[in-house]
Design a protein around this motif. Sequence first.
Motif, PDB file in Angstrom:
ATOM      1  N   PRO A 161      11.484  13.200  13.417  1.00  0.00           N
ATOM      2  CA  PRO A 161      11.034  13.106  14.814  1.00  0.00           C
ATOM      3  C   PRO A 161       9.520  12.890  14.942  1.00  0.00           C
ATOM      4  N   ASN A 162       9.149  11.840  15.670  1.00  0.00           N
ATOM      5  CA  ASN A 162       7.757  11.511  16.001  1.00  0.00           C
ATOM      6  C   ASN A 162       6.880  11.195  14.784  1.00  0.00           C
ATOM      7  N   ALA A 163       7.516  10.972  13.620  1.00  0.00           N
ATOM      8  CA  ALA A 163       6.726  10.694  12.414  1.00  0.00           C
ATOM      9  C   ALA A 163       6.024   9.339  12.504  1.00  0.00           C
ATOM     10  N   LEU A 164       6.728   8.319  13.000  1.00  0.00           N
ATOM     11  CA  LEU A 164       6.112   6.998  13.103  1.00  0.00           C
ATOM     12  C   LEU A 164       4.941   7.006  14.078  1.00  0.00           C
ATOM     13  N   GLU A 165       5.106   7.742  15.160  1.00  0.00           N
ATOM     14  CA  GLU A 165       4.009   7.852  16.130  1.00  0.00           C
ATOM     15  C   GLU A 165       2.805   8.546  15.486  1.00  0.00           C
ATOM     16  N   ALA A 166       3.063   9.550  14.637  1.00  0.00           N
ATOM     17  CA  ALA A 166       1.975  10.252  13.952  1.00  0.00           C
ATOM     18  C   ALA A 166       1.238   9.316  12.996  1.00  0.00           C
ATOM     19  N   VAL A 167       1.992   8.464  12.285  1.00  0.00           N
ATOM     20  CA  VAL A 167       1.361   7.501  11.385  1.00  0.00           C
ATOM     21  C   VAL A 167       0.513   6.518  12.177  1.00  0.00           C
ATOM     22  N   ARG A 168       1.045   6.039  13.292  1.00  0.00           N
ATOM     23  CA  ARG A 168       0.275   5.114  14.139  1.00  0.00           C
ATOM     24  C   ARG A 168      -0.989   5.785  14.672  1.00  0.00           C
ATOM     25  N   GLN A 169      -0.883   7.042  15.011  1.00  0.00           N
ATOM     26  CA  GLN A 169      -2.046   7.774  15.501  1.00  0.00           C
ATOM     27  C   GLN A 169      -3.119   7.871  14.426  1.00  0.00           C
ATOM     28  N   LEU A 170      -2.706   8.140  13.202  1.00  0.00           N
ATOM     29  CA  LEU A 170      -3.669   8.220  12.099  1.00  0.00           C
ATOM     30  C   LEU A 170      -4.276   6.850  11.807  1.00  0.00           C
ATOM     31  N   HIS A 171      -3.458   5.804  11.851  1.00  0.00           N
ATOM     32  CA  HIS A 171      -3.969   4.455  11.639  1.00  0.00           C
ATOM     33  C   HIS A 171      -5.003   4.083  12.713  1.00  0.00           C
ATOM     34  N   SER A 172      -4.783   4.549  13.928  1.00  0.00           N
ATOM     35  CA  SER A 172      -5.671   4.177  15.037  1.00  0.00           C
ATOM     36  C   SER A 172      -7.076   4.742  14.874  1.00  0.00           C
ATOM     37  N   THR A 173      -7.233   5.731  14.014  1.00  0.00           N
ATOM     38  CA  THR A 173      -8.562   6.310  13.787  1.00  0.00           C
ATOM     39  C   THR A 173      -9.439   5.394  12.939  1.00  0.00           C
ATOM     40  N   GLY A 174      -8.803   4.427  12.274  1.00  0.00           N
ATOM     41  CA  GLY A 174      -9.546   3.564  11.371  1.00  0.00           C
ATOM     42  C   GLY A 174      -9.655   4.111   9.969  1.00  0.00           C
TER      43      GLY A 174
ATOM     44  N   PRO B 144      -8.511   4.858   6.306  1.00  0.00           N
ATOM     45  CA  PRO B 144      -7.521   4.238   5.420  1.00  0.00           C
ATOM     46  C   PRO B 144      -6.446   5.232   5.016  1.00  0.00           C
ATOM     47  N   ILE B 145      -5.226   4.724   4.867  1.00  0.00           N
ATOM     48  CA  ILE B 145      -4.080   5.549   4.482  1.00  0.00           C
ATOM     49  C   ILE B 145      -3.403   4.927   3.269  1.00  0.00           C
ATOM     50  N   ARG B 146      -2.996   5.775   2.346  1.00  0.00           N
ATOM     51  CA  ARG B 146      -2.157   5.342   1.242  1.00  0.00           C
ATOM     52  C   ARG B 146      -0.924   6.244   1.200  1.00  0.00           C
ATOM     53  N   PHE B 147       0.231   5.606   1.007  1.00  0.00           N
ATOM     54  CA  PHE B 147       1.488   6.330   0.908  1.00  0.00           C
ATOM     55  C   PHE B 147       1.811   6.510  -0.563  1.00  0.00           C
ATOM     56  N   VAL B 148       1.819   7.754  -1.019  1.00  0.00           N
ATOM     57  CA  VAL B 148       2.012   8.051  -2.442  1.00  0.00           C
ATOM     58  C   VAL B 148       3.355   8.755  -2.606  1.00  0.00           C
ATOM     59  N   THR B 149       4.267   8.121  -3.300  1.00  0.00           N
ATOM     60  CA  THR B 149       5.626   8.633  -3.401  1.00  0.00           C
ATOM     61  C   THR B 149       6.049   8.779  -4.848  1.00  0.00           C
ATOM     62  N   ASN B 150       6.902   9.747  -5.110  1.00  0.00           N
ATOM     63  CA  ASN B 150       7.510   9.898  -6.434  1.00  0.00           C
ATOM     64  C   ASN B 150       8.923   9.326  -6.464  1.00  0.00           C
ATOM     65  N   THR B 151       9.315   8.597  -5.450  1.00  0.00           N
ATOM     66  CA  THR B 151      10.637   7.971  -5.426  1.00  0.00           C
ATOM     67  C   THR B 151      10.770   6.979  -6.577  1.00  0.00           C
ATOM     68  N   THR B 152      11.811   7.158  -7.396  1.00  0.00           N
ATOM     69  CA  THR B 152      11.989   6.282  -8.561  1.00  0.00           C
ATOM     70  C   THR B 152      13.393   5.690  -8.616  1.00  0.00           C
TER      71      THR B 152
ATOM     72  N   LEU C 272      12.891   0.944   8.588  1.00  0.00           N
ATOM     73  CA  LEU C 272      12.840   2.201   9.332  1.00  0.00           C
ATOM     74  C   LEU C 272      11.785   2.178  10.433  1.00  0.00           C
ATOM     75  N   GLY C 273      10.996   1.098  10.454  1.00  0.00           N
ATOM     76  CA  GLY C 273       9.988   0.968  11.504  1.00  0.00           C
ATOM     77  C   GLY C 273       8.590   1.344  11.096  1.00  0.00           C
ATOM     78  N   LEU C 274       8.385   1.643   9.807  1.00  0.00           N
ATOM     79  CA  LEU C 274       7.050   2.014   9.335  1.00  0.00           C
ATOM     80  C   LEU C 274       6.237   0.757   9.047  1.00  0.00           C
ATOM     81  N   GLU C 275       5.074   0.673   9.651  1.00  0.00           N
ATOM     82  CA  GLU C 275       4.174  -0.453   9.408  1.00  0.00           C
ATOM     83  C   GLU C 275       3.362  -0.168   8.153  1.00  0.00           C
ATOM     84  N   ILE C 276       3.679  -0.872   7.076  1.00  0.00           N
ATOM     85  CA  ILE C 276       3.074  -0.575   5.781  1.00  0.00           C
ATOM     86  C   ILE C 276       2.956  -1.864   4.977  1.00  0.00           C
ATOM     87  N   THR C 277       1.865  -1.991   4.234  1.00  0.00           N
ATOM     88  CA  THR C 277       1.668  -3.147   3.364  1.00  0.00           C
ATOM     89  C   THR C 277       1.857  -2.733   1.915  1.00  0.00           C
TER      90      THR C 277
END
Length: 257
Positions: free
Chosen positions: A21-34, A36-44, A58-63
């Motif tokens: 819930p509201n996770a994507l909005e939280a990411v957008r809020q953090l991005h709006s600050t300018g 930089p964000i890096r997504f670090v995952t242990n998914t293998t 899932l709707g996450l804006e990520i490069t």
Amino acid sequence: MIRGILLDLAGVVYEGDHVLPNALEAVRQLHSTGLPIRFVTNTTTKTKKALLARLTGLGLEITSDELFTPGQAARAWLKQHNASPLLLVHPNLKAEFSSLPDRKKRAVIVGDAGEAFTYWTLNHAFRALIDGAAFLALAKNRTFMDDDGKLSLDAGAFVSALEYSSGKQAIVLGKPSPDFFHAALASMGCAPEEAVMVGDDAECDVAGALLAGLSRAVLVRTGKYRDGDERRVEAPPTAVVKDLPAAAAWILGHRDG
């Protein structure tokens, strides 16, 4: 002062096939600050390309540059050390290594192989290790949040079993490896003491980040979090909050402090 943000994914932004819930909005809020964000995952269990496609779905804006995975780190290690992989990983991840050239030096690579963890595959890896292969662990997590909403056994137990039997210590490439955190920070020109990590794993995400030199790490009570996790680690979290939106609010409140 906070100049860069590291975010875990599974258990923080999404669980299973749904966004929290509201996770994507939280990411957008953090991005709006300018910042930089890096997504670090242990998914293998997926290649970086497949994981990016899933996150986009899932709707996450990520490069691609914003995403750091253990498979990516393993490819870099193999190239640097002129080695070829002997894979004990999930079948979906094997494509990550398919384009690598064959080299004389070998490295056993262990990830979350799921049902591919059998006596035969583990013994095959063990024999390669005692014959001289290097030992790489994509991650050494104890548990992960499975798609059914329950905790499941992660690769850490199998890595430890091979360490015990072979007498070799695995080189851990994902979290909590300091090199993994530092590579993500270096990509955005951020010093560790100016960064914050947000995760649901008190051991690998939070304590790992703090021991790697980050000045702040926030533990969220979602995903694999269980009551009291923050009291069971060597380096306790800077803050413990409800979820990613609460973590974003905490970051914004402490950005200049």
